[in-house]
Design an enzyme around this catalytic site. Structure first.
Site, PDB file in Angstrom:
ATOM      1  N   LEU A 150      44.297  86.223  30.287  1.00  0.00           N
ATOM      2  CA  LEU A 150      45.124  86.905  31.374  1.00  0.00           C
ATOM      3  C   LEU A 150      45.008  86.145  32.826  1.00  0.00           C
ATOM      4  CD1 LEU A 150      43.970  90.445  30.453  1.00  0.00           C
ATOM      5  CD2 LEU A 150      45.575  89.104  29.452  1.00  0.00           C
TER       6      LEU A 150
ATOM      7  N   GLY B 271      37.961  83.805  30.801  1.00  0.00           N
ATOM      8  CA  GLY B 271      38.199  83.626  32.297  1.00  0.00           C
ATOM      9  C   GLY B 271      38.468  84.944  32.841  1.00  0.00           C
TER      10      GLY B 271
ATOM     11  N   ASP C 176      44.979  79.931  34.955  1.00  0.00           N
ATOM     12  CA  ASP C 176      45.401  79.122  35.898  1.00  0.00           C
ATOM     13  C   ASP C 176      46.631  78.336  35.312  1.00  0.00           C
ATOM     14  OD1 ASP C 176      45.542  76.907  37.973  1.00  0.00           O
ATOM     15  OD2 ASP C 176      43.437  76.758  37.946  1.00  0.00           O
TER      16      ASP C 176
END
EC number: 2.1.1.33
Lengths: 271, 393
Positions: A165, A89, A168
């Site tokens: 990091l 992500g 969501d």
């Protein structure tokens, strides 16, 4: 690129016109903030096995032009460069860009679920490589669903650092299974990490921070780093200062919860 | 869906929501109703043959007394249960939901294999106390290009081996410790010309149904993209799926059932050389569509087949037992065999319809697995359309 007079370019046209020429502009790559990882069903993002990934296309500086020409059909050479750090992500790629000069001999891969954001990072890396000759060859980005396809990209024990990091938060209890740190997925991360490898988590949501730490604490293959160990971790120092989300939290004077864990060797069960 | 009692004289069959156990020794079938509120997806006996575990679309896993058919325990899960297994010591019931299609505990009880709809087969280290979770993955066996549908271990003299079957029509042989692929055997292939029989018609029906979905999306797309640019939805064609793999106690022989095919494939498994060889295409008289097979301790092969009609009580169910001849090949056991009575009991229990009627009624049945488990693969364009047209959450 100058805009033609008398008519504004649409976002798509402007994106196409600037791609490969200038540094990408974030406003052209805006995306929804959230994406459901469980409903993302594009098989085209997943190689069948790690050997099917065309690493030479992602990191051309680390492979000869001959190797690059063979694409994914190229036979794997023992000792060829392999990815060691993964930012799961990776968002707009702030951490990748900061880590690149700090670990110039390490291949670093960012994985992102949102198409446009992944596209931005790819353009950003290409622009950086153009602007700084010989640099940023060790970072790249792929659009994929890491909750499903990490084992399709990497071999057992291949990775040494995994970053999660500002993931969501998925507040609703019924959506907790979409969270990127879960007992099921931690088993996969433990499989991918070499013993001694590290998992980095950071969030500005206290509830999620507690939850992620609790899941890692109860997992037998992970050990939380002590304060001193955290202080001595170069990459750990980047988590709040280098990432776009981290800077945003700092600007808003929010609090960031960082936890770093180490992959430990399993204790053999007594027979 | 069928499970065979390792104790050797009973077979459990799930058709729709109902489970029945047929005991060949006492020659009767279970009388207590063994029912789920929705379709049963998987069932298995425990290694000792005393309990039966089932899981299904009603999000429940149930443990039954194998002898009496009485319900011992029910577990409720948040999602539909798609696979069940017992630990090697029969003390722990394992079940999985969502994308997992099969769960199998290896001989010795220290490894757990799971297959999923992404085509991955995962081998996990099964702890002695699995209630605390299964935190360690031994290997991923990657290579299937469609959903993985079934897994079986083969306890070879050369070491533990594993077989997996898939919607890509192949059976693969693995070293479960390293995850390395040892052999691939194509058990089925795409039909060269679409046949006009039930299977072909079913596929055509499915294609038409999918096309209708596409039409709807494209209509929305036309609104969303007024340029009138249309695109084709690339539909992945898959060969008939491998339904079931049974491995004989010697670890050298495997039997494969393929969706919609009348024969079972008998394979020779060479764990040391890492090869799979087709040795026999076994057709059993009176068995039209084998769906599940299992070996008992004596090496006899039990095969269940048939077609389930909607609502499932009215279906056609067939049970055959094959034994190995002196020449090495399998053939159907004679009328005096142990299973003849069970065969009669099984077939008497499902008299709700003639075979032709059931086949005609459920034309989609032969290729059901394929359309159920096949991943919907969307083109970039269609993904964009879905994004633009989806309802806001």
């Amino acid at each position: 690129m100058k805009k033609p007079k008398g008519g504004k370019l649409g976002i798509k046209e402007e994106r196409a016109a600037t791609a490969g020429r200038t540094h990408p502009k974030k406003r052209l790559y805006r995306s929804r903030a959230h994406s459901n990882p469980l409903s993302d069903m594009r098989a085209s993002d997943a190689p069948t096995t790690p050997a099917d990934v065309d690493w030479a296309a992602l990191y051309p500086a680390y492979f000869s032009s001959d190797e690059a020409a063979q694409g994914s059909s190229r036979a794997r050479q023992p000792g060829e460069p392999t990815v060691r750090f993964v930012d799961v992500g990776c968002g707009f790629g702030g951490l990748l860009v900061r880590l690149s000069p700090l670990f110039p001999d390490t291949l670093i891969l960012g994985m992102e679920l949102r198409d446009k954001v992944a596209l931005y990072v790819k353009e950003r890396v290409l622009a950086l490589r153009r602007e700084h000759a010989g640099q940023y060859g060790n970072v790249a980005c792929v659009r994929t669903n890491s909750q499903k396809y990490l084992p399709n990209f990497f071999r057992k024990g291949q990775l040494t650092k995994l970053f999660f990091l500002f993931p969501d938060p998925h507040f609703k209890v019924q959506n907790h299974r979409r969270r990127i740190i879960s007992p099921q997925l931690l088993a996969e991360y433990a499989y991918l990490l070499a013993p001694g490898g590290r998992v980095y988590t950071a969030t500005d949501v206290p509830e999620l921070g507690t939850w992620m730490a609790a899941r890692l604490d109860e997992h037998v293959l992970f050990r939380r780093l002590s304060e001193e160990e955290v202080a001595g971790d170069v990459a750990g120092g980047m988590l709040t200062s280098a990432t776009e989300e981290g800077m945003k939290v700092a600007r808003n004077e929010g609090q960031t919860f960082v936890a770093i864990y180490e992959r430990i060797q399993p204790v053999e069960e007594a027979a | 869906m069928e499970a065979h009692n390792p104790a050797g004289h009973a077979v459990a069959v799930a058709l729709g929501c109902c489970i029945q156990v047929f005991d060949c020794r006492s020659q009767h079938s279970s009388e207590a109703p063994m029912e789920h509120a929705a379709a049963v997806r998987d069932l298995t006996f425990d290694p000792a043959g005393r309990m039966l575990l089932s899981g299904g679309d009603d999000k429940c896993a149930r443990a039954w007394d194998a002898a009496t058919g009485s319900l011992l325990h029910t577990w409720e899960a948040p999602k539909k249960i798609s696979a069940v297994a017992f630990s090697g010591d029969s003390r722990v019931a394992l079940f999985a939901d969502n994308t997992i299609t099969a769960l199998v505990v290896a001989p010795g009880g220290r490894r757990l294999a799971s297959a999923d709809r992404d085509g991955k087969v995962r081998v996990s280290v099964l702890p002695r106390t699995p209630l605390l979770g299964v935190p360690e993955i031994q290997s991923f066996c990657l290579g299937h290009t469609a959903f993985a549908s079934c897994v079986a271990f083969a306890d070879c003299p050369a070491g533990l081996r594993m077989l997996s079957g898939s919607g890509d029509g192949t059976v693969r042989l693995w070293d479960p410790e390293s995850g390395s692929l040892l052999a691939t055997l194509a058990a089925s292939a795409l039909p060269a010309v679409p046949a006009a029989d039930g299977a072909g018609a079913a596929a055509a029906d499915q294609a038409a149904e999918d096309a209708a979905v596409d039409e709807e999306l494209l209509e929305k797309a036309a609104v969303a993209a007024p340029s009138g640019h249309l695109w084709l939805y690339p539909r992945e064609e898959l060969p008939p799926a491998v339904l079931c793999i049974a491995v004989a106690p010697d670890g050298r022989t495997a039997a494969i059932a393929v969706e919609g095919q009348p024969e079972l494939l008998v394979l020779d498994v060479d764990g040391a050389a890492g090869t799979l060889t087709l040795t026999q295409e076994l057709e059993l008289p009176g068995l039209t569509r084998p769906t599940a097979a299992a070996f008992d301790r004596d090496g006899r092969l039990w095969v269940v087949g048939g077609v389930a009609a909607e609502g499932a009580r009215a279906g056609v169910l067939q049970l055959r037992v094959a034994v190995r001849g002196s020449h090495g090949g399998f053939f159907a056991e004679g009328a005096g065999g142990l299973a003849a009575a069970a065969q009669a009991a099984v077939e008497a229990a499902y008299t709700g319809g003639s075979e032709e009627g059931a086949v005609a009624h459920t034309g989609a049945a032969p290729l059901q697995l394929n359309s159920q488990l096949k991943k919907r693969v969307f083109s970039e364009e269609l993904t964009a359309v879905r994004k633009r047209t989806r309802a806001e959450q």
